[in-house]
Design an enzyme around this catalytic site. Sequence first.
Site, PDB file in Angstrom:
ATOM      1  N   ASP A  53       0.796  -1.224   0.000  1.00  0.00           N
ATOM      2  CA  ASP A  53       0.000   0.000   0.000  1.00  0.00           C
ATOM      3  C   ASP A  53       0.828   1.273   0.000  1.00  0.00           C
ATOM      4  O   ASP A  53       0.298   2.345  -0.239  1.00  0.00           O
ATOM      5  CB  ASP A  53      -0.955   0.024   1.193  1.00  0.00           C
ATOM      6  CG  ASP A  53      -0.219   0.079   2.531  1.00  0.00           C
ATOM      7  OD1 ASP A  53       0.991  -0.176   2.540  1.00  0.00           O
ATOM      8  OD2 ASP A  53      -0.870   0.363   3.549  1.00  0.00           O
ATOM      9  N   ARG A 283      -4.856   4.961   5.724  1.00  0.00           N
ATOM     10  CA  ARG A 283      -4.988   4.761   4.292  1.00  0.00           C
ATOM     11  C   ARG A 283      -6.080   5.653   3.726  1.00  0.00           C
ATOM     12  O   ARG A 283      -6.617   6.514   4.404  1.00  0.00           O
ATOM     13  CB  ARG A 283      -5.265   3.284   4.006  1.00  0.00           C
ATOM     14  CG  ARG A 283      -4.087   2.385   4.372  1.00  0.00           C
ATOM     15  CD  ARG A 283      -4.273   0.988   3.866  1.00  0.00           C
ATOM     16  NE  ARG A 283      -4.679   0.986   2.465  1.00  0.00           N
ATOM     17  CZ  ARG A 283      -4.834  -0.100   1.731  1.00  0.00           C
ATOM     18  NH1 ARG A 283      -4.612  -1.286   2.259  1.00  0.00           N
ATOM     19  NH2 ARG A 283      -5.209  -0.024   0.463  1.00  0.00           N
ATOM     20  N   TYR A 291      -0.064  -2.947  11.418  1.00  0.00           N
ATOM     21  CA  TYR A 291       0.967  -3.984  11.429  1.00  0.00           C
ATOM     22  C   TYR A 291       1.233  -4.307  12.896  1.00  0.00           C
ATOM     23  O   TYR A 291       1.662  -3.429  13.659  1.00  0.00           O
ATOM     24  CB  TYR A 291       2.261  -3.487  10.781  1.00  0.00           C
ATOM     25  CG  TYR A 291       2.220  -3.356   9.285  1.00  0.00           C
ATOM     26  CD1 TYR A 291       2.490  -4.454   8.470  1.00  0.00           C
ATOM     27  CD2 TYR A 291       1.943  -2.138   8.678  1.00  0.00           C
ATOM     28  CE1 TYR A 291       2.473  -4.334   7.085  1.00  0.00           C
ATOM     29  CE2 TYR A 291       1.930  -2.011   7.293  1.00  0.00           C
ATOM     30  CZ  TYR A 291       2.194  -3.109   6.508  1.00  0.00           C
ATOM     31  OH  TYR A 291       2.181  -2.995   5.144  1.00  0.00           O
ATOM     32  N   PRO A 381       7.633  -5.727   5.354  1.00  0.00           N
ATOM     33  CA  PRO A 381       6.926  -4.702   4.581  1.00  0.00           C
ATOM     34  C   PRO A 381       6.780  -3.354   5.282  1.00  0.00           C
ATOM     35  O   PRO A 381       6.260  -2.424   4.694  1.00  0.00           O
ATOM     36  CB  PRO A 381       5.542  -5.338   4.380  1.00  0.00           C
ATOM     37  CG  PRO A 381       5.343  -6.162   5.595  1.00  0.00           C
ATOM     38  CD  PRO A 381       6.704  -6.682   5.987  1.00  0.00           C
TER      39      PRO A 381
END
Length: 715
Positions: A53, A283, A291, A381
Amino acid sequence: MPSLKTIKESRTDVLIIGAGPSGLMCAVWLARCGIPFRIIDKRAGKIYAGQADGLQSRSFEIFQSFSEDQFDFVTLDKAWKASNDMMEMSFWSPNEKGVLGRKSRIPDFIPGISRFHECVIHQGKIENWLQNSIEEFSEGKVKVERPYMPVSIKIDETMKGDQDYAVEVLVKKVSDDLANPEQYGKIANGLFRQFDGDQDKFYADHVNDGNVEDFELIKAKYVLGSDGAHSWVRKQLDIEMQGESTDFIWGVVDIVPITDFPDIRSRCAIHSKDSGSMMIIPRENDICRLYIQLKEVAREEDGSEGAGADGGAKSKGRIDRSKITPESIVRQAKEIIQPFNLDATDVSWFTGYQIGQRVATGFHRNNRVFISGDACHTHSPKAGQGMNVSMQDAYNLGYKFALVCKGLAKQEILQTYELERKKVAHDLIEFDHKFSRLFSGKPMIPSAEKLEGSNEDGGVDLDEFHQVYVQGGKFASGTISDYQDSIMVNKTGAKAREGEESEGVFHPLANKVPVGRRLLSDFVLGQIDYKLLHLVDKMPSDGRFRVLIFPGDLQQFKSNWDILNKFNDALEEKDSFIKRYTPVNAFPSSVIEILTIHASTRNDIEFHDFPQFTRSIDFKGRTDYWRIFSGAGKAYDGTAVDIYKTYGIDKQAGAILIARPDTHVAQVVEFSVGGLKQVDEYFSKFMIDQRNNVLPEKDKSVNDAIRFVQPKLAV
């Protein structure tokens, strides 16, 4: 499996296996440059929510470079408009009493490093925009072919020619049912693609079934495997992954949060006292990605195969993925974020992974079959690097494929791909190794940092974590990838500044331009129309090299005009590098384009004062007006322009810069006839003489306005 004699055959210049962001980026290059290619993927086509993302500064610069003003379709620059900006980073950790509190806030970007900064957006949208651009650039001739799986690959080592179809790949069309990844429950998840062995089992189960019409033998000049962390292509080439997995298990979930946590719409790094760590990524719309470090995750009984253990990476056992659920991830998040409250609604995606860092021992075989993206390197990530570095791998390779397939450059330039991108991969792993361990470790409590007589480990120094994050910002942005000396980069005369080796090497004639790195953009003014624009926007990704001539202040230093006029004489010679490497009857600037950026006030000089080579005329007598710029002055809106200051170029001495099609600075030479000869020497190392390559004469009666959106390379 049917006999090869009964299977249909086809040919293409480049075959791309894997239509994730890396494979699609290479395909965009090939489509933009007019190269015949195919791209296949074993997925049926649905792009699930979630996945990567984060988009870094360099990725947006690349998207912008494929988004020229003349295009009448929505191109990749929409990513910038549709994404959620990441403006701020907050660090949370236990105070002296062990209670979670905000430690600091910093910008989540480095001002001045790029005109873009990090944003977040659903990977599926990025893939859709890439696919749309491929279809537009190829005029509908190329689309991702789904669902296809590769069955076998063979390199004919006896074929040495650049244009030989030396690679054979047998592919098989599979059913849509098989191509749709298995899901667990109603919520989309990424668990199906996180574990080693799953893809191998899929191939083993389905390679031999099907009818003869399901198979095809594709013969290609070059092949790119962009097929993920457990790459089939990499395994067929016997390329190993070196590295290790940690014991840190992380869960990821996309939710709409219901919370009183004050920084929920900022990027946050949270270290709790005893419940682990969490990163919050706000987002688009009201979604947040969490996370979360999972304290305990059950392992499968057979611990012989580690999660992500491909290529010898060490692990103590494979995660029992059935035990990772959205509920378990959110439950852990609630513990980490105490004393604040957190509930989740509208859960849209989740996954789990085990942190590991690995790099492939090689990025190609025989200069014919290449790998990119996760097939080359895997890591955690949280630094927002996976999709970005993967696309940037392919951005490095795609135009090199185009130059070789068009017969413009020698095959040797493909070797620079591994030289340049393997170093980036190792730098990424080093950064991620340090960052992920500091993120995952138990925090040091300020009052317990050095208790007298204590034998306990003090834990992660959160000041160190903060510094690693800040220092890693430049690397994470993707803007400082530094390519080594090679046939495509010449750092002669460039040196590191004292005490600033990590900042790159600089030539004294352009002492703020790091040679080997991408060219930072700044404003210039159009000589013909006084339009304020970014210089790099006049260097779009279309496969062409640029020679940037900075002749200084032509009004104040009249002798610089003499040098510019001598350039015209040299470039009009039949053996000049412009004519030598451009096919006969092609547009004059269709392989190497010359841009002139002077330092005089625009109104002090007339457009037609400039020699002919700066404003070439085509077969219809049309002038190219958009290659001369003023790099000093003030726009009508008051914006000050001084690109000479930005690049550290003296306004009397001037300079010449060579920029590759990916805008990385290849060489800096002096503004002189001798410097122009050095430019010729640069191209002579790898470009192929085109004076015997005669294209059909152009028809003067044809309306060719579409040339602005069609491929521009050697046409």
